[in-house]
Each structure stands twice: as structure tokens, then as C-alpha cells.
Design an enzyme around this catalytic site. Structure first.
Site, PDB file in Angstrom:
ATOM      1  N   SER A  12       0.820  -1.221   0.000  1.00  0.00           N
ATOM      2  CA  SER A  12       0.000   0.000   0.000  1.00  0.00           C
ATOM      3  C   SER A  12       0.854   1.273   0.000  1.00  0.00           C
ATOM      4  O   SER A  12       0.606   2.199  -0.771  1.00  0.00           O
ATOM      5  CB  SER A  12      -0.904   0.017   1.227  1.00  0.00           C
ATOM      6  N   CYS A  40      -1.785  -6.127   2.367  1.00  0.00           N
ATOM      7  CA  CYS A  40      -3.187  -5.702   2.419  1.00  0.00           C
ATOM      8  C   CYS A  40      -4.018  -6.374   1.329  1.00  0.00           C
ATOM      9  O   CYS A  40      -5.047  -6.972   1.589  1.00  0.00           O
ATOM     10  CB  CYS A  40      -3.274  -4.176   2.302  1.00  0.00           C
ATOM     11  N   CYS A  45      -5.897  -7.311   4.600  1.00  0.00           N
ATOM     12  CA  CYS A  45      -7.202  -6.635   4.686  1.00  0.00           C
ATOM     13  C   CYS A  45      -8.251  -7.141   3.683  1.00  0.00           C
ATOM     14  O   CYS A  45      -9.378  -7.432   4.080  1.00  0.00           O
ATOM     15  CB  CYS A  45      -7.035  -5.135   4.451  1.00  0.00           C
ATOM     16  N   LYS A  48      -9.162 -10.890   3.986  1.00  0.00           N
ATOM     17  CA  LYS A  48      -9.761 -11.018   5.330  1.00  0.00           C
ATOM     18  C   LYS A  48     -11.201 -10.515   5.332  1.00  0.00           C
ATOM     19  O   LYS A  48     -12.104 -11.160   5.859  1.00  0.00           O
ATOM     20  CB  LYS A  48      -8.884 -10.243   6.324  1.00  0.00           C
ATOM     21  N   TYR A 175      -5.597  -7.984  16.640  1.00  0.00           N
ATOM     22  CA  TYR A 175      -6.551  -7.861  15.523  1.00  0.00           C
ATOM     23  C   TYR A 175      -6.702  -9.192  14.771  1.00  0.00           C
ATOM     24  O   TYR A 175      -7.809  -9.656  14.522  1.00  0.00           O
ATOM     25  CB  TYR A 175      -5.990  -6.893  14.488  1.00  0.00           C
ATOM     26  N   ILE A 176      -5.539  -9.761  14.366  1.00  0.00           N
ATOM     27  CA  ILE A 176      -5.594 -10.909  13.459  1.00  0.00           C
ATOM     28  C   ILE A 176      -6.220 -12.119  14.147  1.00  0.00           C
ATOM     29  O   ILE A 176      -7.061 -12.808  13.568  1.00  0.00           O
ATOM     30  CB  ILE A 176      -4.171 -11.221  12.916  1.00  0.00           C
ATOM     31  N   GLU A 179     -10.033 -11.499  14.541  1.00  0.00           N
ATOM     32  CA  GLU A 179     -10.738 -11.529  13.244  1.00  0.00           C
ATOM     33  C   GLU A 179     -10.796 -12.954  12.690  1.00  0.00           C
ATOM     34  O   GLU A 179     -11.851 -13.416  12.248  1.00  0.00           O
ATOM     35  CB  GLU A 179     -10.036 -10.603  12.250  1.00  0.00           C
ATOM     36  N   ARG A 202      -5.400  -5.637  23.708  1.00  0.00           N
ATOM     37  CA  ARG A 202      -4.841  -4.734  24.725  1.00  0.00           C
ATOM     38  C   ARG A 202      -4.711  -3.332  24.129  1.00  0.00           C
ATOM     39  O   ARG A 202      -4.311  -3.164  22.983  1.00  0.00           O
ATOM     40  CB  ARG A 202      -3.475  -5.264  25.174  1.00  0.00           C
ATOM     41  N   HIS A 436     -34.114   7.625  11.681  1.00  0.00           N
ATOM     42  CA  HIS A 436     -34.895   6.635  12.398  1.00  0.00           C
ATOM     43  C   HIS A 436     -35.615   5.692  11.447  1.00  0.00           C
ATOM     44  O   HIS A 436     -36.132   6.143  10.426  1.00  0.00           O
ATOM     45  CB  HIS A 436     -35.941   7.359  13.270  1.00  0.00           C
ATOM     46  N   GLU A 441     -28.408   6.001  15.062  1.00  0.00           N
ATOM     47  CA  GLU A 441     -29.076   7.193  15.617  1.00  0.00           C
ATOM     48  C   GLU A 441     -28.831   7.302  17.132  1.00  0.00           C
ATOM     49  O   GLU A 441     -28.872   8.393  17.701  1.00  0.00           O
ATOM     50  CB  GLU A 441     -30.581   7.193  15.321  1.00  0.00           C
TER      51      GLU A 441
HETATM   52  P1  NDP Z   1      -1.115  -7.405  17.485  1.00  0.00           P
HETATM   53  O1  NDP Z   1       0.125  -6.664  17.775  1.00  0.00           O
HETATM   54  O2  NDP Z   1      -2.392  -6.665  17.238  1.00  0.00           O
HETATM   55  O3  NDP Z   1      -1.402  -8.444  18.654  1.00  0.00           O
HETATM   56  C1  NDP Z   1      -0.460  -9.390  19.023  1.00  0.00           C
HETATM   57  C2  NDP Z   1      -1.092 -10.336  20.034  1.00  0.00           C
HETATM   58  O4  NDP Z   1      -0.230 -11.437  20.267  1.00  0.00           O
HETATM   59  C3  NDP Z   1      -1.349  -9.681  21.391  1.00  0.00           C
HETATM   60  O5  NDP Z   1      -2.509 -10.240  21.939  1.00  0.00           O
HETATM   61  C4  NDP Z   1      -0.109 -10.100  22.183  1.00  0.00           C
HETATM   62  O6  NDP Z   1      -0.349 -10.205  23.562  1.00  0.00           O
HETATM   63  C5  NDP Z   1       0.140 -11.491  21.645  1.00  0.00           C
HETATM   64  N1  NDP Z   1       1.537 -11.898  21.729  1.00  0.00           N
HETATM   65  C6  NDP Z   1       2.620 -11.178  21.383  1.00  0.00           C
HETATM   66  N2  NDP Z   1       3.737 -11.906  21.548  1.00  0.00           N
HETATM   67  C7  NDP Z   1       3.369 -13.114  22.036  1.00  0.00           C
HETATM   68  C8  NDP Z   1       4.044 -14.282  22.393  1.00  0.00           C
HETATM   69  N3  NDP Z   1       5.363 -14.369  22.295  1.00  0.00           N
HETATM   70  N4  NDP Z   1       3.317 -15.339  22.836  1.00  0.00           N
HETATM   71  C9  NDP Z   1       1.980 -15.265  22.933  1.00  0.00           C
HETATM   72  N5  NDP Z   1       1.264 -14.175  22.582  1.00  0.00           N
HETATM   73  C10 NDP Z   1       1.951 -13.111  22.137  1.00  0.00           C
HETATM   74  O7  NDP Z   1      -0.720  -8.347  16.257  1.00  0.00           O
HETATM   75  P2  NDP Z   1      -1.546  -8.984  15.091  1.00  0.00           P
HETATM   76  O8  NDP Z   1      -0.657 -10.046  14.569  1.00  0.00           O
HETATM   77  O9  NDP Z   1      -2.922  -9.363  15.489  1.00  0.00           O
HETATM   78  O10 NDP Z   1      -1.669  -7.793  14.041  1.00  0.00           O
HETATM   79  C11 NDP Z   1      -0.524  -7.104  13.550  1.00  0.00           C
HETATM   80  C12 NDP Z   1      -0.889  -5.719  13.122  1.00  0.00           C
HETATM   81  O11 NDP Z   1      -1.647  -5.767  11.944  1.00  0.00           O
HETATM   82  C13 NDP Z   1      -1.745  -4.954  14.139  1.00  0.00           C
HETATM   83  O12 NDP Z   1      -0.958  -4.129  14.928  1.00  0.00           O
HETATM   84  C14 NDP Z   1      -2.692  -4.145  13.296  1.00  0.00           C
HETATM   85  O13 NDP Z   1      -2.261  -2.803  13.274  1.00  0.00           O
HETATM   86  C15 NDP Z   1      -2.602  -4.741  11.907  1.00  0.00           C
HETATM   87  N6  NDP Z   1      -3.905  -5.289  11.522  1.00  0.00           N
HETATM   88  C16 NDP Z   1      -4.965  -4.453  11.371  1.00  0.00           C
HETATM   89  C17 NDP Z   1      -6.202  -4.942  11.017  1.00  0.00           C
HETATM   90  C18 NDP Z   1      -7.370  -4.030  10.888  1.00  0.00           C
HETATM   91  O14 NDP Z   1      -7.172  -2.830  10.755  1.00  0.00           O
HETATM   92  N7  NDP Z   1      -8.607  -4.520  10.940  1.00  0.00           N
HETATM   93  C19 NDP Z   1      -6.413  -6.366  10.787  1.00  0.00           C
HETATM   94  C20 NDP Z   1      -5.243  -7.152  10.989  1.00  0.00           C
HETATM   95  C21 NDP Z   1      -4.051  -6.624  11.334  1.00  0.00           C
HETATM   96  P3  NDP Z   1      -0.139  -8.990  24.574  1.00  0.00           P
HETATM   97  O15 NDP Z   1      -1.385  -8.174  24.523  1.00  0.00           O
HETATM   98  O16 NDP Z   1       0.078  -9.666  25.881  1.00  0.00           O
HETATM   99  O17 NDP Z   1       1.074  -8.240  24.097  1.00  0.00           O
END
Ligand code: NDP
Length: 453
Positions: A12, A40, A45, A48, A175-176, A179, A202, A436, A441
Site C-alpha cells: 500500500s 493488504c 485486509c 480477510k 486484531y488478526i 478476526e 490490549r 430513524h 441514531e
Molecule cells: P497485534 O500486535 O495486534 O497483537 C499481538 C497479540 O499477540 C497480542 O494479543 C499479544 O499479547 C500477543 N503476543 C505477542 N507476543 C506473544 C508471544 N510471544 N506469545 C503469545 N502471545 C503473544 O498483532 P496482530 O498479529 O494481530 O496484528 C498485527 C498488526 O496488523 C496490528 O498491529 C494491526 O495494526 C494490523 N492489523 C490491522 C487490522 C485491521 O485494521 N482490521 C487487521 C489485521 C491486522 P499482549 O497483549 O500480551 O502483548
């Protein structure tokens, strides 16, 4: 020949930057070793969202019956979805390629590696020299370093599985993970999410996340909190549950295990050391406010820098960078009030602050919430609810956060984000007449403040 700008990565950010630069009259080249469009379009995206649509239809049976239609069962054909998705992505790849060609960008279907501070080598041995380079190589999924990790799939493989598994464990709570859990669950796969901590998503508003998790549980998704797999091995248990997944104190069986524990910058073979580019401890490229790396001739945007990993962010970074380079401007990107959505089932979309971050920043806030069954579901047995939360800074009366969980959350919040980005006040919302009957709304008819604790 020496390029004015050579872009590495055709996702992108890279596509937008190279097109805009070429339109402005620069001699631009672009190298992409995979399909044009990047994560993407090809592995993120777009597929997905298509799969997310596919996964929602099974709930329509119950809703259709409640409106008098006679539908007993819907048959789902995974292979047809994969095939149709591929066809659409090929169409999009074609569009991206012609946009680049028509703008005058020279595209190389090749990986690139820096040889020095001002030259790169393509996979076929071609040496490229350019006055400036832009790195927009994006990221790749992280695979956990545990025993049996070779059995784990990531979002890269999940779209093209030979067949749907009967059950899946998704590691991670971002996110991933959320989803894909909704997608697999909606397509009839027994789905479990395991999270190392005590919450998913988080950083998002905690009350909203709890609401979403509860809705996902109602749809049959299981959650394992405060636990992570430590080893994976082939299972002797039959019933298609091919893998034994070892947790702290228990072992469970699943047909597939998917990791969604974050993404890392895709810089493995880029030769950043030869280019003289500094990295953060997580191997992201360090840039200043103008996307310039420690090598003044090399810029970087998108998921490879340590900012916000979202397609519209990469595109806007590209727009700002190319304007700065070609129009002698010094604009910067404001990483604030970026609307975002999680295409879970139900969808969750948000703009502005969570209640937790608002409480940290502002002296006093008002919170308005609404929870209701949407009209479309009132005839059916569905117990899915919509949840809306509006956060207001008491001093300025500005709406500083909007969170929406329910059907079409992304469409609704996208519209309202104009109001929040523009700093509109609660009274501006109150002065707006609702459409409505609609769910949205409610956002302009919220009157009861939640009692302060
Ligand atoms: P994220 O950074 O959103 O989440 C990672 C998750 O994995 C968290 O829950 C984290 O836990 C956990 N985690 C990290 N390290 C470990 C580990 N070693 N062992 C176990 N759990 C772990 O990553 P994603 O892969 O879901 O997405 C990547 C990025 O892609 C996102 O930041 C987002 O910006 C983008 N994205 C956006 C979308 C959208 O706009 N709809 C859709 C898909 C992706 P903890 O909370 O404890 O750190």
C-alpha cells in the site's frame, strides 16, 4: 541509468509513493518480489474482509426464518471461496500494475538488497543506482519459538488452506487472532483463542473488549487466558484432531494451530547494515518526523517503521513523504485519532480515546453508553446486542472517543470520525437529528451520563 527515487516494496505505501512521485515527474523504479499490492491486497485486509463476509452468512438462516423465509441449511464450499478470492486478487493485482505503468513507474518483479549506501542489487543481478531510496517492505507474521513450531500456520497460509479444519487454536489476542477466530467460527470450525495475558485487544477500551469477548463467546468461540502453548506434536487421537498442544498444565487436541502473535519488519535480506540504516531493538527502521532514516538518502514508511501498522496510515505517510520531496514542504503525520475497526463478529470500530486513556489524560470525563438489541434481530432468537460508548472531556465538552460494537461498526464509525477529528462537542452531536429507525441514531441521542464512580 540513475533513478530519482527507487522504491523497495510494492504494498500500500510503496505503490502510492511511487505513483505519486512518478506523476510529479520523477524517474521512479519499484521492486517487489511477490505480488503487487502487498500484504493488504494479497494476504491481509482484502481477503480477510471477503472471508469475514463469508463467515457472517450462516447467521442469516435464523434471521431469514424469523422474517418468514423458509431456509433450512446453507451449504458452504471452502474451495469455491478460495477460488473466487484468488480471481478477485488477480484482478486487483492487474489494476495495481496498470496504475503503476500508466504513471510511468518502472516495475521490477524482484527482491532487492542494498549493496552500499546508494546502490541495490535485484534478484536477477541487476544493479540499481538512485538519488533516493524508499523502503516500504512491510512486515511478516511472527512464529513463536516453541517445540513443534513447524506445524503452525500464520495468516499467510490461512487464506489458502486445502480444506477447512474441524477445529483450530489461534494463539494471540490482537486484531488478526480475533478476526480469524470469528471467520473460522462463522464457517463452522470449532475455534479456540489462547492469550498469554488476561485480555485480548490490549490498548482498546476495556469495557468494549469485554463486551466483544462476551458476544464472541455467545457465538461459540472458546478463550484460554493467561496461558500459551509450550509445545506442539502430532496427535495419535483420531477424529481429525491432528495436533497435541501442550499448555502449562493441560494438553488439548486441535486440527490446526495458527499463530497471530504480531508481525515483524520484513528486513531479513535487505542489507540494512550495508545501507547504514539504524534499527530499533525490535528491528524496525528508525525514521525522523519526515520518514528519513539514519542514511539521509533513504526513507522508510509503513509497517517497517515502528509507528501504526494500518494500510491507510502507510498510504498517508506515502502522500506526506512525496509532497515533502517534490513540493518542498515539511509536513508531518499526526498519529492521533486514527479510526480503526476489528472485523470480528460482531464488528468493533473505534476512534479517539478509550475510557482508560481518557481518565489518564483529562481531569474529568463524562461517559455515555447504550446497549440494545438491533431491530433486524428483534424477530429472531438471536441475543446479539449492539454496544455504543461515547467519551466526553468535561472541560471542553469535546467528544474524545467513540466505540461501537455491532453490525457495520466500521461504516458507522468512519462517518462519525470526521466529527471527532474535527473536535466537535457533545452538544453538536445532540443538535444532530437521528435517522430513524437505525442503530447509529443512538450516537446522537445519548442523553444519560453514566454515574461517576
Ligand atoms: P497485534 O500486535 O495486534 O497483537 C499481538 C497479540 O499477540 C497480542 O494479543 C499479544 O499479547 C500477543 N503476543 C505477542 N507476543 C506473544 C508471544 N510471544 N506469545 C503469545 N502471545 C503473544 O498483532 P496482530 O498479529 O494481530 O496484528 C498485527 C498488526 O496488523 C496490528 O498491529 C494491526 O495494526 C494490523 N492489523 C490491522 C487490522 C485491521 O485494521 N482490521 C487487521 C489485521 C491486522 P499482549 O497483549 O500480551 O502483548
Amino acid at each position: 541509468m540513475i533513478y530519482d527515487l527507487f522504491v523497495i516494496g510494492g504494498g500500500s505505501g510503496g505503490v502510492r509513493a511511487s505513483r505519486l512521485a512518478a506523476i510529479e515527474g520523477l524517474k521512479v523504479g519499484l521492486a517487489e518480489g511477490w505480488d503487487i499490492g502487498g500484504t493488504c491486497v494479497n494476504r491481509g485486509c482484502i481477503p480477510k474482509k471477503l472471508y469475514s463476509y463469508a463467515s457472517h452468512f450462516n447467521e442469516e438462516v435464523e434471521i431469514m426464518n424469523s422474517f418468514g423465509w423458509s431456509v433450512n441449511q446453507l451449504d458452504f464450499d471452502w474451495k469455491a471461496l478460495v477460488k473466487n478470492k484468488k480471481k478477485e486478487l488477480t484482478r486487483l493485482n492487474g489494476i495495481y500494475n496498470s496504475l503503476l505503468k500508466n504513471a510511468g513507474v518502472e516495475v521490477f518483479n524482484s527482491w532487492a538488497t542494498f549493496l552500499s549506501k546508494n546502490s541495490i542489487e535485484l534478484s536477477d543481478g541487476t544493479i540499481i543506482k538512485s538519488k533516493k531510496f524508499l523502503i516500504a517492505v512491510g512486515g511478516e507474521p511472527i512464529v513463536p519459538n516453541i517445540k513443534g513450531s513447524e506445524f503452525i500456520i500464520t495468516s499467510d497460509e490461512a487464506f489458502d488452506l486445502e480444506s477447512l479444519p474441524s477445529s483450530i487454536l489461534i494463539m494471540g489476542g490482537g486484531y488478526i487472532a480475533v478476526e480469524f477466530a470469528s471467520i473460522f467460527n462463522g464457517l463452522g470450525v470449532e475455534t479456540t483463542i489462547s492469550v498469554r495475558g488476561d485480555k485480548v485487544l490490549r490498548g482498546f477500551d476495556e469495557e468494549c473488549v469485554n463486551f466483544l469477548v462476551n458476544e464472541m463467546k455467545k457465538k461459540g468461540i472458546k478463550f484460554i487466558f493467561n496461558n500459551s502453548p509450550t509445545a506442539i506434536s502430532h496427535s495419535k487421537v483420531s477424529n481429525n484432531k491432528e495436533f497435541n498442544v501442550q499448555f502449562k498444565n493441560d494438553t488439548y487436541q486441535f486440527s490446526k494451530v495458527m499463530a497471530a502473535i504480531g508481525r515483524k519488519p520484513m528486513i531479513k535480506n535487505l542489507g540494512v547494515d550495508k545501507a547504514g540504516i539504524d534499527l530499533t531493538s525490535n528491528k524496525s527502521i528508525i525514521v525522523d518526523d519526515f520518514f528519513q532514516t539514519s542514511n539521509k538518502k533513504i526513507y522508510a514508511i509503513g509497517d517497517v517503521i515502528d509507528k501504526v501498522q494500518l494500510t491507510p496510515v502507510a498510504i498517508n505517510e506515502a502522500i506526506i513523504l512525496i509532497k515533502n520531496l517534490t513540493k518542498n514542504q515539511c509536513s508531518t503525520f499526526k498519529y492521533k485519532n486514527i479510526p480503526t475497526a476489528i472485523f470480528s463478529n460482531p464488528n468493533m470500530a473505534t476512534v479517539g480515546m478509550s475510557e482508560e486513556s481518557a481518565l489518564e489524560k483529562f481531569k474529568e470525563i463524562d461517559v455515555y453508553v447504550s446497549e440494545f438489541k438491533p431491530l433486524k434481530l428483534t424477530l429472531s432468537k438471536s441475543n446479539e446486542k449492539v454496544f455504543i460508548k461515547l467519551i466526553v472531556d468535561c472541560e471542553t465538552e469535546k467528544v474524545i472517543g467513540l466505540h461501537y460494537i455491532g453490525n457495520d461498526a466500521a461504516e458507522i464509525v468512519q462517518g462519525f470520525s470526521v466529527a471527532i477529528v474535527s473536535g466537535l462537542k457533545k452538544r453538536d452531536f445532540d443538535n444532530t437529528i437521528g435517522i430513524h429507525p437505525s442503530s447509529a441514531e443512538e450516537i446522537v441521542t445519548l442523553r444519560e451520563k453514566r454515574k461517576k464512580l
